[in-house]
Design an enzyme around this catalytic site. Sequence first.
Site, mmCIF file in Angstrom:
data_model
loop_
_atom_site.group_PDB
_atom_site.id
_atom_site.type_symbol
_atom_site.label_atom_id
_atom_site.label_comp_id
_atom_site.label_asym_id
_atom_site.label_seq_id
_atom_site.Cartn_x
_atom_site.Cartn_y
_atom_site.Cartn_z
ATOM 1 N N TYR A 117 0.825 -1.208 0.000
ATOM 2 C CA TYR A 117 0.000 0.000 0.000
ATOM 3 C C TYR A 117 0.854 1.251 0.000
ATOM 4 O O TYR A 117 2.069 1.189 0.186
ATOM 5 C CB TYR A 117 -0.943 -0.013 1.218
ATOM 6 C CG TYR A 117 -0.278 0.308 2.543
ATOM 7 C CD1 TYR A 117 0.549 -0.605 3.182
ATOM 8 C CD2 TYR A 117 -0.463 1.552 3.155
ATOM 9 C CE1 TYR A 117 1.158 -0.306 4.399
ATOM 10 C CE2 TYR A 117 0.143 1.860 4.368
ATOM 11 C CZ TYR A 117 0.952 0.927 4.986
ATOM 12 O OH TYR A 117 1.554 1.233 6.169
ATOM 13 N N LYS B 95 6.471 -2.001 1.774
ATOM 14 C CA LYS B 95 5.316 -1.375 2.424
ATOM 15 C C LYS B 95 4.120 -2.315 2.326
ATOM 16 O O LYS B 95 3.162 -2.098 1.581
ATOM 17 C CB LYS B 95 5.020 0.002 1.809
ATOM 18 C CG LYS B 95 4.184 0.870 2.762
ATOM 19 C CD LYS B 95 4.268 2.330 2.402
ATOM 20 C CE LYS B 95 3.308 3.199 3.198
ATOM 21 N NZ LYS B 95 3.438 3.120 4.646
ATOM 22 N N GLU C 90 12.554 2.502 13.903
ATOM 23 C CA GLU C 90 11.574 3.491 13.453
ATOM 24 C C GLU C 90 10.316 3.312 14.292
ATOM 25 O O GLU C 90 10.283 2.473 15.197
ATOM 26 C CB GLU C 90 11.267 3.309 11.960
ATOM 27 C CG GLU C 90 10.615 1.976 11.636
ATOM 28 C CD GLU C 90 10.202 1.838 10.178
ATOM 29 O OE1 GLU C 90 9.913 2.844 9.526
ATOM 30 O OE2 GLU C 90 10.154 0.675 9.708
ATOM 31 N N LEU D 11 11.183 1.222 6.901
ATOM 32 C CA LEU D 11 10.538 1.636 5.661
ATOM 33 C C LEU D 11 11.279 2.856 5.114
ATOM 34 O O LEU D 11 11.671 3.734 5.883
ATOM 35 C CB LEU D 11 9.080 2.023 5.922
ATOM 36 C CG LEU D 11 8.341 2.472 4.671
ATOM 37 C CD1 LEU D 11 7.960 1.282 3.806
ATOM 38 C CD2 LEU D 11 7.108 3.290 5.008
#
Length: 285
Positions: A33, A149, A182, A207
């Site tokens: 996505y 992702k 992250e 990411l």
Amino acid sequence: MTRIAYVNGAYVHHRDGCVHIEDRGYQFSDGVYEVIEIYKGKLVEERRHMQRLERSLREIRMAIPMSAAALGHVLRETVRRNRARYGFVYLQVSRGVAPRDHGFPQNGCDPAVVVTVRPKNKDHARTAAATGIKVITVPETRWKRPDIKSVSLLANVLARQQAGQAGAKEAWFVDENGFITEGAAANAWIIDNGGALITHPAQQGILHGITRAVLLDLARREGMSVEERPFTLKEAYEAREAFLTATTSVVMPVVQIDERIIANGEIGSIAGRLGALFADAVELS
Ligand code: PDD
């Protein structure tokens, strides 16, 4: 206002949009996505989002379901039909519908493409950024490919839920070596006492955030000292400033990490400046 979604070739009422029960995105999280900001009715950094989408698809051995130009048209048309000036476009591509079997369907299947739009108040990110947020830290429990992702976000969901229950807005993952990778849905940054901007390298473990990439370019152009390297929880606790970046929050100052107050609980001036620079520099299309 009626919300409109794009579902496999048709524009439908959002409440009527549905996918098949044997969609592999639903059954296996076999899909990817993107979330793109809408600003003044335009898409923010569409080109970079399309490049990342193509990369994610390539990594799960899927072809892009239509050309980037055609997909861009669908995104813009969905924005237009929702009359959205500000907000976010969500785009999901899954491998499609097939009888449940882990391996790819032998005879192939058509990818499923869904686009939704979530309008937002124009100043929503700026309002939250004015006070800053608290984050908690949690052990890194995700698979080793967060660079894809993927819609497989269970570890992120659990981390974000834990954050909410602790009165925080985000959770930062700490890996087995004690480095912050992250957040559950954002990249993590600190500014050390010498003024250097530090964020985890994109090579592995995170990411490749679009906001992160744009901000790195901008900071370098501004002549700031930038270090793409892992940083420890201790460094974060002692940082001069901390912040996170994501499409949904742009540059968001962090004023508390776990029980440690950062920068006296005030939002940092460098994060504020970076947020302003970002707003001026993004590519709209
Ligand atoms: N999340 N890291 C993770 C794990 C993310 O899910 C996101 C974005 C980011 C920031 O990437 P970008 O700057 O490209 O938005 C980093 C989106 C917004 C989401 O899942 O809603």
